[in-house]
Design an enzyme around this catalytic site. Structure first.
Site, PDB file in Angstrom:
ATOM      1  N   ASP A 189       0.829  -1.202   0.000  1.00  0.00           N
ATOM      2  CA  ASP A 189       0.000   0.000   0.000  1.00  0.00           C
ATOM      3  C   ASP A 189       0.867   1.258   0.000  1.00  0.00           C
ATOM      4  O   ASP A 189       1.880   1.320   0.712  1.00  0.00           O
ATOM      5  CB  ASP A 189      -0.861  -0.028   1.278  1.00  0.00           C
ATOM      6  CG  ASP A 189      -1.791   1.144   1.382  1.00  0.00           C
ATOM      7  OD1 ASP A 189      -2.745   1.207   0.596  1.00  0.00           O
ATOM      8  OD2 ASP A 189      -1.564   2.018   2.255  1.00  0.00           O
TER       9      ASP A 189
ATOM     10  N   GLU B 203       1.410  -0.580  -5.106  1.00  0.00           N
ATOM     11  CA  GLU B 203       0.429   0.459  -5.460  1.00  0.00           C
ATOM     12  C   GLU B 203       1.229   1.652  -5.959  1.00  0.00           C
ATOM     13  O   GLU B 203       1.655   2.507  -5.178  1.00  0.00           O
ATOM     14  CB  GLU B 203      -0.416   0.856  -4.253  1.00  0.00           C
ATOM     15  CG  GLU B 203      -1.546   1.793  -4.674  1.00  0.00           C
ATOM     16  CD  GLU B 203      -2.178   2.593  -3.541  1.00  0.00           C
ATOM     17  OE1 GLU B 203      -3.286   3.100  -3.731  1.00  0.00           O
ATOM     18  OE2 GLU B 203      -1.551   2.740  -2.474  1.00  0.00           O
TER      19      GLU B 203
HETATM   20  C1  GLC Z   1      -3.986   3.334  -0.385  1.00  0.00           C
HETATM   21  C2  GLC Z   1      -5.258   2.533  -0.249  1.00  0.00           C
HETATM   22  C3  GLC Z   1      -6.363   3.439   0.179  1.00  0.00           C
HETATM   23  C4  GLC Z   1      -5.992   4.029   1.518  1.00  0.00           C
HETATM   24  C5  GLC Z   1      -4.644   4.739   1.442  1.00  0.00           C
HETATM   25  C6  GLC Z   1      -4.116   5.043   2.810  1.00  0.00           C
HETATM   26  O1  GLC Z   1      -4.072   4.281  -1.386  1.00  0.00           O
HETATM   27  O2  GLC Z   1      -5.534   1.861  -1.447  1.00  0.00           O
HETATM   28  O3  GLC Z   1      -7.592   2.782   0.264  1.00  0.00           O
HETATM   29  O4  GLC Z   1      -6.980   4.921   1.943  1.00  0.00           O
HETATM   30  O5  GLC Z   1      -3.667   3.925   0.833  1.00  0.00           O
HETATM   31  O6  GLC Z   1      -3.757   3.857   3.459  1.00  0.00           O
END
Ligand code: GLC
Length: 583
Positions: free
Chosen positions: A234, A303
């Site tokens: 993440d 991500e």
């Molecule tokens: C990432 C996740 C998202 C979350 C953010 C903070 O972007 O996909 O859902 O709110 O991180 O953890």
């Protein structure tokens, strides 16, 4: 497998859901990839938002036992692995992305025993589990942060990012949270500010501290030891901040005017808090841990919202020693059907990342669903175009629960119904992410089969469930569900589609995106997607690929369209798709 005969079979037995194409093909499904390759290459990954997939204990919230109950469905769909968005104990401010214990399961979702059961049952079906690993921040209720904020001399103080303000009431600099307003929160107990890239309740960890790294690499080991096949990392690009604490710069529009974002803040670039070079050290260390499990092929997925193919390329590592699968967000989030942009960006990820594996993403729990590409008239066909790009280009395919039945974005209509705090801060310009997190639509019964009839689900069931649901679509050969299923199946069983090179065709055509998949010694596959609301005719000259044949065996085509007489004359209906194996 012949389409016509199966359609005929299905029509005669309309109610026998478990028969027909759906069940028949599951039994013949070959393994995902040849054994010489790591399991994730060319694999099909499915993101589950556990709160919304299947409730098994009638509390209106999905859970692990619910997912276990649906594994046969996923097996039949052809999924190789599921990524679970966070299921760790959490105050749920950011629905799990605020973690208060990295080595347990939130009771809302079940127990570690339920988790082990899920892993074991999934394994029986050759489905792997991928955990979401949130490394950038913890919850403010995590014991590490509770200690850290308790005093300036606490041993955990330096586990987070603490700074003095510039002056009374003034944060250290102008950095902003991705979720609106200043990224600095004043803590009166110790008269300092802590940094949070996301919610106030999500303080950022200090990745310059070796103890933080060690703690997180131990978390990584904990879950690998428990049987997971990899991690989705993440917010991985935001682990570090500028060591000189310099301000971010305001973004100007074309007239030189400062832009205001949907939270009412001055829009800043986030160059001081995103994609800093230090991230790569951490990626290499995470990879070393993963690779220390010999023979397991533990995969790291990132991500990675990045602005260029060059930045994406770096995420694989100069020596292929970082992420195996950084997500390509450059293609799926073009957000308009623009043939030349799609062609350019697909070509880039196919050709400019040293031959590494692309991972295209169209949908996830943070963005409006695929119907953002819709024109309101041809949405089903547009959904097929998107799925075709996803599964028929070379790479590992990741999609989001509900895409396979064409579930649509259903945002709240009143502020008082909003659950995602982003939607509260940004209302009405930004309604938050509830719209893409609504419960899975299993059938047309009460609560769409997600939870018991007398229970209120955590988010409302979209009205579309009456027609858009798994049960209906299983029986309909021309449904989105069967489109997905056939694409996945052809991809498994057709070597050129599974591993073949991607070659763009007809590169000056701005109406139809066409490409070829070629693998040595295998019949090539030609794919054409009409990006317009008008019928289009295309012809293919494959001689530059050493292919002289003009005949193709149709693998897939938009329902109702006819087989082309030859590759010189392929007729596509509006937003139509054709995929044929060259003879
Ligand atoms: C990432 C996740 C998202 C979350 C953010 C903070 O972007 O996909 O859902 O709110 O991180 O953890």
């Amino acid at each position: 497998m012949k389409r016509a005969s199966i359609k005929h079979l299905c029509a005669g037995m309309a109610l026998a859901i478990s028969s027909c194409l759906w069940a028949q093909t599951a039994a013949t499904q070959p393994a995902a990839a040849s054994s010489a390759q790591p399991w994730w290459k060319g694999a099909v990954l499915y993101e589950i938002y556990p709160r919304s997939f299947q409730d098994s204990n009638d509390d209106g919230i999905g859970d692990l036992n619910g997912i276990t109950r649906r594994l046969d469905y996923l097996k039949t769909l052809g999924v190789d692995a599921i990524w679970l968005s966070p299921i760790y104990p959490s105050p749920q401010v950011d629905f799990g992305y605020d973690i208060s214990n990295y080595e347990a399961i939130d009771p809302q979702y079940g127990t570690l025993k339920d988790f082990d059961h899920l892993v074991a049952e999934a394994k029986k079906r050759n489905i792997r589990i991928i955990m979401d690993l949130v490394l950038n921040h913890t919850s403010d209720k995590h014991p590490w942060f509770i200690e850290s904020r308790s005093s300036k001399t606490n041993p955990k103080r330096d586990w987070y990012v603490w700074r003095d303000g510039k002056g009374a009431g003034q944060p250290p600099n102008d950095w902003q949270s991705d979720f609106g307003h200043s990224a600095w929160q004043f803590d009166p107990k110790t008269n300092q500010y802590y940094y949070h890239k996301f919610y106030i309740q999500q303080p950022d960890l200090n990745w310059n501290n070796p103890a933080v790294r060690k703690a997180m690499y131990d978390v990584e080991r904990f879950w690998i030891n428990r049987g997971v096949a990899g991690f989705r990392l993440d917010a991985i690009t935001t682990l570090f901040e500028d060591p000189q604490w310099r301000d971010d710069v305001a973004v100007k529009d074309e007239n030189g005017k400062t832009k205001i974002n949907e939270y009412g803040d001055t829009q800043l670039d986030d160059a001081m808090t995103n994609n800093l070079p230090e991230v790569h050290d951490v990626l290499r260390q995470l990879r070393q841990v993963a690779d220390s499990y010999k023979g397991r092929d533990v995969v790291l997925i990132g991500e990675t919202y990045l602005n260029s193919i060059n930045d994406l390329k770096k995420m694989y590592g100069a020596n292929d020693d970082e992420l195996q699968l950084p997500m390509d967000m450059q293609i799926g989030f073009i957000n308009k059907l623009d043939v030349s942009l799609f062609r350019k960006r697909i070509d880039e990820v196919q050709n400019d990342v040293n031959g590494d594996e692309p991972m295209i993403v169209f949908d996830n729990h943070d963005n409006p669903r695929w119907d953002r590409y819709g024109d309101g008239t041809h949405n089903q066909d547009i959904g097929r175009v998107i799925a075709t790009i996803l599964f028929a280009t070379r790479g590992t395919a990741l999609f989001y629960y509900g895409d396979e039945i064409g579930m649509v974005t259903t945002p709240p209509t009143r502020k008082e119904d909003v659950k995602d705090p982003v939607g509260l801060t940004g209302w009405p310009k930004n309604k938050g992410r509830d719209g893409e997190r609504t419960p899975m639509q299993w059938d047309d019964g009460p609560n769409a089969g997600f939870t018991a009839a007398n229970v209120t689900p955590w988010l409302p069931i979209p009205p579309s469930y009456k027609t858009v649901n798994v049960k209906n679509q299983v029986m309909d050969f021309d449904s989105m569900l069967n489109w997905y299923k056939q694409l996945i199946e052809f991809r498994r069983s057709t070597p050129a589609l599974r591993d073949g090179k991607n070659v763009m065709l007809n590169t000056s055509d701005n109406n139809v995106l066409s490409w070829l998949r070629v693998a040595p010694g295998q019949p090539a596959v030609v794919i054409a997607c009409n990006f317009t609301a008008q019928p289009q005719k295309v012809s293919f000259d494959l001689s530059s690929q050493g292919i002289t044949g003009k005949q193709a065996k149709t693998l897939m085509k938009t329902p109702g369209s006819s087989d082309p007489s030859s590759l010189d004359n392929v007729q596509l209906p509006p937003f139509g798709v054709y995929m044929g194996q060259v003879q």
